[in-house]
Write a protein that holds these residues in place. Structure first.
Motif, PDB file in Angstrom:
ATOM      1  N   VAL A   6       0.868  -1.182   0.000  1.00 46.60           N
ATOM      2  CA  VAL A   6       0.000   0.000   0.000  1.00 46.60           C
ATOM      3  C   VAL A   6       0.904   1.232   0.000  1.00 46.60           C
ATOM      4  O   VAL A   6       1.784   1.358   0.856  1.00 46.60           O
ATOM      5  N   VAL A  17      -5.965  -1.346   4.211  1.00 43.08           N
ATOM      6  CA  VAL A  17      -5.371  -2.376   5.079  1.00 43.08           C
ATOM      7  C   VAL A  17      -6.458  -2.948   5.999  1.00 43.08           C
ATOM      8  O   VAL A  17      -6.575  -4.165   6.181  1.00 43.08           O
ATOM      9  N   VAL A  37      -0.763  -8.006   3.134  1.00 42.14           N
ATOM     10  CA  VAL A  37      -0.072  -6.723   2.921  1.00 42.14           C
ATOM     11  C   VAL A  37       1.347  -6.887   3.446  1.00 42.14           C
ATOM     12  O   VAL A  37       1.556  -7.091   4.642  1.00 42.14           O
TER      13      VAL A  37
END
Ligand code: HSE
Length: 400
Positions: A6, A17, A37
């Protein structure tokens, strides 16, 4: 397992997230694989944040990691988001973005690069926040010739206009309150002058035409001149005042514009209030459709970014076509488009108004002024006729 990164841990980035972790299992089922992530890029540190150990400050950590196949760009602005996006795509990493400024300015180039590198550039969150509109235009409405798109595409201005209508407060008062509550930016220019809505309708117009509609070509007017008196007339006429972004196919080509409109009581966009957005689409086969929802906000916008992440996960190594060529469209002159206009003028100009516009149905609310709504006419003709009136107090276009 798919590894994602991200870029930008602000409102939307942290929302992405959150959505990916809160809905981890169902997202894994729908993507066919778990999505993790691995990195969050930001200049800042986030001590105490549950994901603080994922924060990196150098984009090359992400770009040089072959495990990363999907990048969410939630930084906003052109620099450095453009370069980071391009570099990611050139390495075959798909990019999902909420960045309307970047999509409006460089969308077709980034789409071409993604196609050349067998990955994807997806931008569902760039228009209408959480409202699905990009994917419906690309896929569900693929058999249609889209004839018209009309939308309330900016939450800040819709909130301000709704408050002005309900409370009879002035633009400045409501803007100040909206800024205090965090609904409006400290520098509200992009919203209140219509630039944000302009970028969004440029994106939708490009998808409508299949070519590139440049935002600089689109006639744009903001809401700063709308007054409490205008709202008093709107109430009397049972109309609302909304900032509309519209794009329409005509016999001579496409016309696009952003401006405040008085909207009739029966119109589906009339009741779209507060920070909500709506997009009203007319297809030549399906007829009228309306998409409605939260046009901004952390989780709504993040949900649209994650929808793109899932689509990218399902199409790894394969480009999903998006019809938006790099060739620029020359828009038609909006002065040729026809509509009715609401006009307010000083009482001294009553005779001049009748001379210019012929018979008028006068609306009287205040002693010192009068108002009327014209017959439908081209913008060009309206401008010429309006020149005959010296003290014009306001003009608002009308959509019935
Ligand atoms: N400033 C934008 C709005 C944010 O008010 O709609 C979402 O694009």
């Amino acid at each position: 397992m798919i590894q994602a990164a991200v870029l930008g841990y602000g409102t939307v980035g942290s929302g992405v997230v959150e959505v990916l972790y809160k809905n981890k299992d169902l997202i894994a089922q729908r993507s066919g694989e778990e999505i993790e992530v691995k990195y969050i890029l930001d200049l800042r540190e986030f001590p105490g944040d549950p994901f603080e150990n994922k924060v990196v400050h150098d984009v090359n950590v992400i770009l040089d990691d072959p495990e990363i196949s999907i990048v969410c760009e939630t930084m906003g602005g052109i620099k450095p988001a453009y370069q980071f996006t391009k570099d990611a795509i050139l390495k075959g990493k798909s990019v999902c973005t909420s960045n309307k400024e970047l999509v409006a300015a460089h969308g077709p180039e980034l789409l071409r690069l993604a196609k050349e590198h067998n990955c994807n550039y997806m931008f569902e969150a760039s228009v209408g926040g959480g409202i699905p509109i990009i994917r419906p235009l690309n896929t569900c409405l693929a058999p249609e010739s889209i004839e018209k798109i009309m939308g309330i595409l900016n939450g800040t201005t819709n909130y301000i206009l709704t408050k002005m209508a309900k409370e009879g407060a002035s633009f400045d008062e409501v803007l100040k309150e909206a800024q205090e509550k965090g609904y409006a930016e400290r520098n509200p220019e992009a919203d209140v002058e219509g630039h944000d809505a302009c970028r969004k309708i440029a994106i939708l117009s490009s998808l409508m035409t299949g070519k590139n509609v440049r935002s600089e070509q689109i006639y744009t007017e903001g809401i700063t001149k709308i007054s409490t008196q205008d709202f008093a007339y709107a109430k009397h006429l049972q109309k609302s005042i909304k900032l509309l972004a519209m794009s329409e196919r005509t016999d001579n080509g496409a016309v696009a514009m952003v401006a405040p409109f008085m909207i009739g009581e029966e119109h589906p966009l009339n009741g779209v209030n507060d920070v909500f957005n709506a997009v009203y689409v007319t297809g030549n086969m399906v007829g009228d459709l309306m998409f409605y929802g939260q046009g901004a906000g952390k989780l709504a916008t993040a949900s649209a970014v994650v929808a793109d992440v899932i689509d990218c996960a399902k199409h790894q190594g394969k480009n999903v076509p998006c019809r938006w060529e790099e060739e620029d469209v020359t828009l038609c002159d909006m002065k040729e488009s026809k509509r009715r206009f609401f006009v307010r003028a000083s009482m001294d100009d009553r005779g001049a108004a009748i001379n210019s516009f012929g018979r008028i149905d006068e609306i009287r609310i205040y002693d010192e002024e009068f108002a009327f709504i014209t017959e439908p006419m081209a913008e060009k003709e309206f401008d010429t006729r309006l020149n005959g009136i010296r003290n014009v107090l306001s003009v608002i276009r009308v959509e019935d």
